[in-house]
Design a protein around this motif. Sequence first.
Motif, mmCIF file in Angstrom:
data_model
loop_
_atom_site.group_PDB
_atom_site.id
_atom_site.type_symbol
_atom_site.label_atom_id
_atom_site.label_comp_id
_atom_site.label_asym_id
_atom_site.label_seq_id
_atom_site.Cartn_x
_atom_site.Cartn_y
_atom_site.Cartn_z
ATOM 1 N N ALA A 169 -3.167 1.829 5.654
ATOM 2 C CA ALA A 169 -3.002 3.087 4.031
ATOM 3 C C ALA A 169 -1.874 2.482 3.047
ATOM 4 O O ALA A 169 -2.274 2.610 1.965
ATOM 5 C CB ALA A 169 -2.667 4.421 4.167
ATOM 6 N N ASP A 170 -1.314 2.047 3.683
ATOM 7 C CA ASP A 170 0.410 1.552 2.588
ATOM 8 C C ASP A 170 -0.538 0.218 1.659
ATOM 9 O O ASP A 170 0.282 -0.166 0.880
ATOM 10 C CB ASP A 170 1.091 1.053 3.985
ATOM 11 N N GLU A 171 -1.277 -0.878 2.761
ATOM 12 C CA GLU A 171 -2.198 -1.650 1.772
ATOM 13 C C GLU A 171 -2.752 -1.724 0.879
ATOM 14 O O GLU A 171 -2.874 -2.119 -0.287
ATOM 15 C CB GLU A 171 -2.802 -2.878 2.447
ATOM 16 N N TYR A 172 -3.842 -0.257 0.815
ATOM 17 C CA TYR A 172 -4.212 0.368 -0.063
ATOM 18 C C TYR A 172 -3.586 0.731 -1.325
ATOM 19 O O TYR A 172 -4.062 0.035 -1.899
ATOM 20 C CB TYR A 172 -5.674 0.967 0.215
ATOM 21 N N GLU A 173 -2.719 1.543 -0.631
ATOM 22 C CA GLU A 173 -1.359 1.839 -1.842
ATOM 23 C C GLU A 173 -1.034 0.636 -2.815
ATOM 24 O O GLU A 173 -0.916 1.151 -3.777
ATOM 25 C CB GLU A 173 -0.538 2.839 -1.023
ATOM 26 N N ALA A 174 -0.828 -0.582 -2.204
ATOM 27 C CA ALA A 174 0.325 -0.931 -2.623
ATOM 28 C C ALA A 174 -0.835 -1.994 -3.314
ATOM 29 O O ALA A 174 -0.497 -2.024 -4.662
ATOM 30 C CB ALA A 174 0.763 -1.917 -1.777
ATOM 31 N N ARG A 225 -5.309 7.472 6.118
ATOM 32 C CA ARG A 225 -4.091 8.731 6.762
ATOM 33 C C ARG A 225 -4.450 9.757 7.187
ATOM 34 O O ARG A 225 -4.099 10.141 7.970
ATOM 35 C CB ARG A 225 -3.363 9.265 5.192
ATOM 36 N N LYS A 266 -1.855 3.268 9.226
ATOM 37 C CA LYS A 266 -1.207 4.080 8.019
ATOM 38 C C LYS A 266 -1.125 2.791 7.996
ATOM 39 O O LYS A 266 -0.526 2.866 6.733
ATOM 40 C CB LYS A 266 0.006 4.572 9.388
ATOM 41 N N ALA A 267 -1.018 1.363 8.389
ATOM 42 C CA ALA A 267 -0.196 -0.152 7.663
ATOM 43 C C ALA A 267 -1.448 -0.242 6.649
ATOM 44 O O ALA A 267 -1.247 -0.715 5.750
ATOM 45 C CB ALA A 267 -0.151 -1.345 8.789
ATOM 46 N N ARG A 290 -6.803 4.529 -4.121
ATOM 47 C CA ARG A 290 -6.123 5.565 -3.389
ATOM 48 C C ARG A 290 -6.461 6.655 -2.326
ATOM 49 O O ARG A 290 -6.349 7.104 -1.824
ATOM 50 C CB ARG A 290 -5.649 6.506 -4.520
ATOM 51 N N ALA A 335 -7.001 4.365 1.215
ATOM 52 C CA ALA A 335 -5.493 5.084 1.524
ATOM 53 C C ALA A 335 -5.157 6.316 2.679
ATOM 54 O O ALA A 335 -4.943 6.574 3.311
ATOM 55 C CB ALA A 335 -4.219 4.180 0.360
#
Length: 50
Positions: free
Chosen positions: A31-36, A12, A28-29, A5, A8
Amino acid sequence: MAKLREQAETCRRLAGPAGDEEIERRLKALADEYEARAVDSEARDPSNKK
């Protein structure tokens, strides 16, 4: 999970002042991958949730 997190959030934060649309999109992509990955890790091992 906290480290994912943090990564991510770093992505961002860096995306905002990047000044380049492609770099912003990629950060941003990422960050989304880390969050997922964080969500997936928490689902597999709820005891590590932070």
